[in-house]
Design an enzyme around this catalytic site. Structure first.
Site, PDB file in Angstrom:
ATOM      1  N   GLU A 160      -4.101   0.065  -0.666  1.00 46.93           N
ATOM      2  CA  GLU A 160      -5.451   0.049  -1.223  1.00 46.93           C
ATOM      3  C   GLU A 160      -5.811  -1.381  -1.576  1.00 46.93           C
ATOM      4  O   GLU A 160      -5.014  -2.120  -2.158  1.00 46.93           O
ATOM      5  CB  GLU A 160      -5.507   0.919  -2.477  1.00 46.93           C
ATOM      6  CG  GLU A 160      -6.843   0.846  -3.199  1.00 46.93           C
ATOM      7  CD  GLU A 160      -6.836   1.691  -4.451  1.00 46.93           C
ATOM      8  OE1 GLU A 160      -6.073   2.664  -4.498  1.00 46.93           O
ATOM      9  OE2 GLU A 160      -7.587   1.362  -5.380  1.00 46.93           O
ATOM     10  N   GLU A 165     -13.809  -3.872  -9.003  1.00 48.35           N
ATOM     11  CA  GLU A 165     -13.929  -2.797  -9.975  1.00 48.35           C
ATOM     12  C   GLU A 165     -14.422  -3.400 -11.289  1.00 48.35           C
ATOM     13  O   GLU A 165     -14.062  -4.524 -11.638  1.00 48.35           O
ATOM     14  CB  GLU A 165     -12.589  -2.105 -10.218  1.00 48.35           C
ATOM     15  CG  GLU A 165     -12.069  -1.300  -9.042  1.00 48.35           C
ATOM     16  CD  GLU A 165     -10.788  -0.565  -9.402  1.00 48.35           C
ATOM     17  OE1 GLU A 165     -10.849   0.655  -9.617  1.00 48.35           O
ATOM     18  OE2 GLU A 165      -9.736  -1.231  -9.487  1.00 48.35           O
TER      19      GLU A 165
END
Length: 412
Positions: A160, A165
């Site tokens: 990932e 974020e």
């Protein structure tokens, strides 16, 4: 970061059914690298209220017990729609008109999550999204990627790459992280980037990007590089990022990491996406282009000599084949049919660069970043003009990245 937050990377049950660098000091702004081919682009043009292009995106639905998020991801254009002005708007609302059920009972919030699985995957390139994120306690917008083999190997073996974020209680900070086997959840490897002077990311659009090459991933915000990761950062664990990945956009509400909304959180909240784009090096022509650096001079193969070991130097730009470089898809820089090579597989400051037969070795891998650095990931060092000397014939070498003018290059 709490380890359960990234268990969400296993994805919702619906998706499972569908799918079968060390940080360093930021350097100055720069334009995206030249000589590139666009392999994915969405500028979200269309009438207000329209759904996203289903040829590019699929919509995920459901809740997420793994991370204890509070939202239900809805289908269609209920929470993800075009605004008619060239934006995708993902809206989180405090509502549940369809009486959706979540892991904790009746859902309190709705939102949206979409991905390109089955539509688009890519391996290596410049990946970016220009977005304006929401604000408020409990908000959790993200732009990220998952290995396309997740349906076969599962998470975190799929890998990932979190391009961006943000959690609402940090309005001026975003995070970039990689996750893989043995370094997932709270063990993910990454860094944070904060805006200066108390600015908040929700106040304006910003461009969040990674430059992804064999053996390296480099993060930037608005062209300012703030982190680079290579296999050397993993402590012997497996690097799982040299394979195809797909893209994901979502706006979560609550969860272990951001915490739940509270009385201070206003709804609705919106993640406004202006564009998503991925480019790769376009080396199909094979004719190459100059690499221009200090004093406007070029990276040059001395004497246009293609023999192994020929020095690579700085020289007046003259348009000859000795100065035509191709950024190849395997992470090499090529001229005269051979590769830019760190002599003796060196990693120390001052290791000279030369021309050599292409071997696939790590001393021939380079990352061209959005900040105009040309980095050898094995050494985690930058292509450098020795002693900052702009005289013709000055040797090129690798050196610890400093952001100096003798390490800045324009490719193409």
């Amino acid at each position: 970061m709490d380890s359960p937050r990234l268990l969400r990377r296993c994805l919702l049950a619906a998706l499972s059914a569908v799918l079968t660098a060390s940080a360093f000091t930021p350097v100055a702004h720069a334009a995206p690298q030249a000589a590139e081919a666009t392999v994915f682009s969405d500028t979200f043009d269309g009438p207000a209220g329209a759904a996203v292009d289903s040829a590019k995106w699929q919509i995920e639905t459901g809740d997420n017990v793994n991370n204890h998020e509070r939202q239900y991801y809805t289908p269609g254009n209920k929470n993800a729609a075009l605004d008619g002005r060239g934006h995708l708007v993902i809206t989180a609302r405090r509502e549940n008109p369809a009486n959706y059920r979540c892991w904790y009972g009746t859902c309190q919030y709705t939102s949206a999550r979409l991905n390109t699985s089955g539509r688009f995957t890519a391996q290596y390139g410049h990946v970016e999204a220009r977005m304006k994120i929401p604000r408020g306690q409990g908000m959790w917008p993200a732009f990220w990627m998952l290995g396309n083999d997740i349906g076969r190997v599962g998470w975190p073996d799929s890998g990932e790459i979190d391009v961006m974020e943000n959690v609402g209680y940090e309005p001026g900070t975003v995070h970039g992280t990689i996750h893989g086997p043995g370094y997932s959840g709270s063990g993910g490897i990454g860094a944070a980037y904060s805006l200066p002077n108390g600015q908040a990311f929700a106040d304006a659009f910003h461009t969040f990007a990674v430059d992804w090459a064999p053996g390296s991933i480099t993060w930037s915000v608005d062209g300012t590089v703030y982190q680079r990761r290579t296999p050397a950062d993993l402590g012997g664990r497996t690097w799982v990022f040299d394979k195809p990945f797909f893209l994901i956009l979502n706006l979560a509400v609550g969860g272990y990491w951001p915490g739940d909304p509270d009385a201070s959180t206003a709804f609705p909240q919106q993640l406004v996406v202006d564009s998503v784009r991925m480019t790769t090096s376009d080396s199909a022509g094979g004719t190459g282009a100059p690499i221009t650096g200090l004093a406007g001079k070029c990276a040059d193969v001395a004497g246009a000599n293609s023999a192994n070991g020929t020095p690579v130097q700085l020289y007046d730009c003259n348009g000859t084949a000795a100065q035509k470089w191709t950024v190849a898809s395997d992470g090499t820089l090529r001229a005269l049919g051979k590769c830019l090579d760190v002599a003796g597989n060196g990693t120390a400051d001052g290791s000279k660069v030369q021309l050599w037969d292409c071997t696939g070795g790590p001393n021939q891998k380079w990352t061209v970043t959005a900040a105009h650095d040309i980095v050898n990931p094995q050494a985690n060092k930058c292509l450098d003009v020795t002693d900052n000397n702009s005289a013709n014939g000055t040797r090129l070498q690798i050196w610890s990245c400093s952001g100096g003018a003798n390490q800045k290059w324009a490719v193409g």
